[in-house]
Design a protein around this motif. Structure first.
Motif, PDB file in Angstrom:
ATOM      1  N   ALA A  79      43.620  39.695  46.452  1.00  0.00           N
ATOM      2  CA  ALA A  79      42.477  38.920  46.953  1.00  0.00           C
ATOM      3  C   ALA A  79      42.495  37.502  46.403  1.00  0.00           C
ATOM      4  O   ALA A  79      42.204  36.537  47.125  1.00  0.00           O
ATOM      5  CB  ALA A  79      41.173  39.621  46.567  1.00  0.00           C
ATOM      6  N   ALA A  80      42.839  37.360  45.125  1.00  0.00           N
ATOM      7  CA  ALA A  80      42.894  36.028  44.512  1.00  0.00           C
ATOM      8  C   ALA A  80      43.962  35.160  45.178  1.00  0.00           C
ATOM      9  O   ALA A  80      43.743  33.979  45.457  1.00  0.00           O
ATOM     10  CB  ALA A  80      43.166  36.153  43.015  1.00  0.00           C
ATOM     11  N   VAL A  81      45.123  35.742  45.434  1.00  0.00           N
ATOM     12  CA  VAL A  81      46.209  34.990  46.075  1.00  0.00           C
ATOM     13  C   VAL A  81      45.824  34.558  47.481  1.00  0.00           C
ATOM     14  O   VAL A  81      46.013  33.397  47.872  1.00  0.00           O
ATOM     15  CB  VAL A  81      47.501  35.842  46.095  1.00  0.00           C
ATOM     16  N   LEU A  82      45.276  35.483  48.265  1.00  0.00           N
ATOM     17  CA  LEU A  82      44.889  35.154  49.633  1.00  0.00           C
ATOM     18  C   LEU A  82      43.810  34.077  49.657  1.00  0.00           C
ATOM     19  O   LEU A  82      43.862  33.145  50.477  1.00  0.00           O
ATOM     20  CB  LEU A  82      44.396  36.419  50.347  1.00  0.00           C
ATOM     21  N   CYS A  83      42.833  34.188  48.769  1.00  0.00           N
ATOM     22  CA  CYS A  83      41.765  33.193  48.713  1.00  0.00           C
ATOM     23  C   CYS A  83      42.308  31.833  48.310  1.00  0.00           C
ATOM     24  O   CYS A  83      41.934  30.805  48.879  1.00  0.00           O
ATOM     25  CB  CYS A  83      40.691  33.658  47.731  1.00  0.00           C
ATOM     26  N   PRO A  87      51.118  30.733  44.062  1.00  0.00           N
ATOM     27  CA  PRO A  87      49.765  31.006  43.527  1.00  0.00           C
ATOM     28  C   PRO A  87      49.806  31.773  42.215  1.00  0.00           C
ATOM     29  O   PRO A  87      49.119  32.780  42.045  1.00  0.00           O
ATOM     30  CB  PRO A  87      49.138  31.837  44.653  1.00  0.00           C
ATOM     31  N   ASP A  88      50.621  31.288  41.258  1.00  0.00           N
ATOM     32  CA  ASP A  88      50.760  32.021  40.007  1.00  0.00           C
ATOM     33  C   ASP A  88      49.471  32.050  39.192  1.00  0.00           C
ATOM     34  O   ASP A  88      49.154  33.042  38.538  1.00  0.00           O
ATOM     35  CB  ASP A  88      51.909  31.461  39.170  1.00  0.00           C
ATOM     36  N   GLY A  89      48.711  30.947  39.249  1.00  0.00           N
ATOM     37  CA  GLY A  89      47.429  30.944  38.546  1.00  0.00           C
ATOM     38  C   GLY A  89      46.463  31.953  39.136  1.00  0.00           C
ATOM     39  O   GLY A  89      45.707  32.619  38.410  1.00  0.00           O
ATOM     40  N   ALA A  90      46.473  32.098  40.470  1.00  0.00           N
ATOM     41  CA  ALA A  90      45.605  33.075  41.124  1.00  0.00           C
ATOM     42  C   ALA A  90      45.999  34.494  40.749  1.00  0.00           C
ATOM     43  O   ALA A  90      45.137  35.371  40.581  1.00  0.00           O
ATOM     44  CB  ALA A  90      45.678  32.887  42.642  1.00  0.00           C
ATOM     45  N   ILE A  91      47.293  34.739  40.607  1.00  0.00           N
ATOM     46  CA  ILE A  91      47.762  36.069  40.208  1.00  0.00           C
ATOM     47  C   ILE A  91      47.219  36.432  38.828  1.00  0.00           C
ATOM     48  O   ILE A  91      46.732  37.547  38.608  1.00  0.00           O
ATOM     49  CB  ILE A  91      49.303  36.104  40.218  1.00  0.00           C
ATOM     50  N   ALA A 114      36.296  44.312  42.449  1.00  0.00           N
ATOM     51  CA  ALA A 114      37.295  43.448  41.804  1.00  0.00           C
ATOM     52  C   ALA A 114      37.852  42.392  42.757  1.00  0.00           C
ATOM     53  O   ALA A 114      37.944  41.216  42.384  1.00  0.00           O
ATOM     54  CB  ALA A 114      38.423  44.296  41.211  1.00  0.00           C
ATOM     55  N   PRO A 115      38.227  42.750  44.002  1.00  0.00           N
ATOM     56  CA  PRO A 115      38.670  41.699  44.933  1.00  0.00           C
ATOM     57  C   PRO A 115      37.598  40.656  45.202  1.00  0.00           C
ATOM     58  O   PRO A 115      37.903  39.455  45.315  1.00  0.00           O
ATOM     59  CB  PRO A 115      39.013  42.481  46.209  1.00  0.00           C
ATOM     60  N   ALA A 116      36.339  41.096  45.305  1.00  0.00           N
ATOM     61  CA  ALA A 116      35.256  40.143  45.565  1.00  0.00           C
ATOM     62  C   ALA A 116      35.084  39.177  44.391  1.00  0.00           C
ATOM     63  O   ALA A 116      34.944  37.962  44.586  1.00  0.00           O
ATOM     64  CB  ALA A 116      33.952  40.895  45.830  1.00  0.00           C
ATOM     65  N   ILE A 117      35.114  39.702  43.171  1.00  0.00           N
ATOM     66  CA  ILE A 117      34.966  38.842  41.995  1.00  0.00           C
ATOM     67  C   ILE A 117      36.163  37.915  41.852  1.00  0.00           C
ATOM     68  O   ILE A 117      36.024  36.743  41.475  1.00  0.00           O
ATOM     69  CB  ILE A 117      34.789  39.697  40.722  1.00  0.00           C
ATOM     70  N   PRO A 155      38.788  30.087  35.849  1.00  0.00           N
ATOM     71  CA  PRO A 155      38.247  30.818  37.007  1.00  0.00           C
ATOM     72  C   PRO A 155      37.821  32.245  36.682  1.00  0.00           C
ATOM     73  O   PRO A 155      36.761  32.700  37.140  1.00  0.00           O
ATOM     74  CB  PRO A 155      39.418  30.796  38.004  1.00  0.00           C
ATOM     75  N   ALA A 156      38.635  32.964  35.916  1.00  0.00           N
ATOM     76  CA  ALA A 156      38.292  34.343  35.599  1.00  0.00           C
ATOM     77  C   ALA A 156      36.993  34.424  34.799  1.00  0.00           C
ATOM     78  O   ALA A 156      36.164  35.316  35.025  1.00  0.00           O
ATOM     79  CB  ALA A 156      39.429  35.000  34.814  1.00  0.00           C
TER      80      ALA A 156
END
Length: 280
Positions: A56-60, A75-79, A98-101, A122-123
């Protein structure tokens, strides 16, 4: 493929170059912790939650980059953000949570910015909002639920991440300041101060200092600034922990230090701009 050369053959040189990247090392370390925590703690569902949060983080991240007309990048930071979200939320949380957060966390990265850089980890943003909304956070990925000997694995993985990112100063400043404040509180008969040297608080603090306070875009790289950043984050975290207990203290302390560091960067740019104008 990223590990294949121009002739389509496996390239060890590219593999070595990939393994030199701090975020790749951090991702591998988080997965090692996730596997250990899920298998050792009997919570394999946590791995599914972690994978869904990362996806979800990568797609967003990719979608928001496209909407902002930015160049698409790995998107390594998103991972990493997705992995941390999945490892902090309770493993028995609803699978959509978890995907929503993770998506909210990445959205904060694209919305709250100072010039071309995001301000807050972000986290930390997403998990603090999740906790405020009543979500359960167990920090299962920091191995606090396993035998105390597993802290050796946690520290070893943190060492590898910090070595590659060159962020030892912020980690040691954070841990020294946090434990010193809690030791002083414990000496004054504070039960919470004494509990900081035991799990789950100790492992959670190690995890936050090693994997979150070392985030390159939102933390400094200069040695003195690393020390100041780590000490500031730890001081606020310790104050929140001693006042309210719970496991929200790392997020609040880290976000406060992020804001202070962003203010320092902004002031530095103003002074540099004024200096250039004075020379012309």
């Amino acid at each position: 493929m990223i590990l294949l050369d121009a002739a389509g053959k496996w390239s060890w040189r590219r593999l070595r170059a990939l393994l030199r990247r701090p975020k790749v090392i951090c991702t591998a370390a988080l997965w090692a912790l996730g596997l250990t925590g899920a298998v050792g703690g009997g919570a394999p569902r946590g791995l599914l939650q972690m994978a869904m949060a990362m996806a979800a983080a990568v797609l967003c991240d990719l979608l928001l980059r496209r909407l902002r007309r930015q160049r698409l990048a790995a998107p390594d930071g998103a991972i990493i953000t997705g992995a941390i979200v999945g490892m902090v939320l309770a493993a028995d949380s609803p699978l959509w949570l978890a995907p929503a957060i993770a998506a909210v966390s990445i959205a904060s990265k694209h919305v709250i910015r100072l010039r071309h850089r995001h301000v807050f980890n972000p986290a930390a943003v997403g998990l603090l909002l999740a906790a405020a909304a009543g979500a359960s956070e167990s920090w299962w990925g920091d191995l606090a639920g396993l035998h105390p000997v597993y802290v050796v694995l946690l520290v070893a993985l943190i060492y590898v991440v910090l070595w590659r990112a060159r962020k030892f100063a912020s980690f040691f400043a954070y841990m020294a300041a946090f434990l010193a404040i809690c030791f002083a509180a414990g000496a004054m008969q504070s039960a919470l101060g004494a509990d900081a040297f035991h799990n789950p608080i100790l492992n959670s603090t190690l995890f936050a200092a090693g994997f979150m306070a070392s985030d390159p875009p939102t933390s400094p790289s200069r040695l003195f600034e690393q020390v100041a950043f780590g000490a500031a984050a730890a001081s606020v975290s310790a104050a929140v922990y001693l006042a309210a207990s719970g496991l929200l203290y790392p997020f609040i302390g880290l976000l406060a230090a992020n804001a202070a560091y962003a203010a320092v960067r902004a002031r530095r740019r103003v002074l540099q701009s004024a200096g250039r104008e004075a020379r012309t």
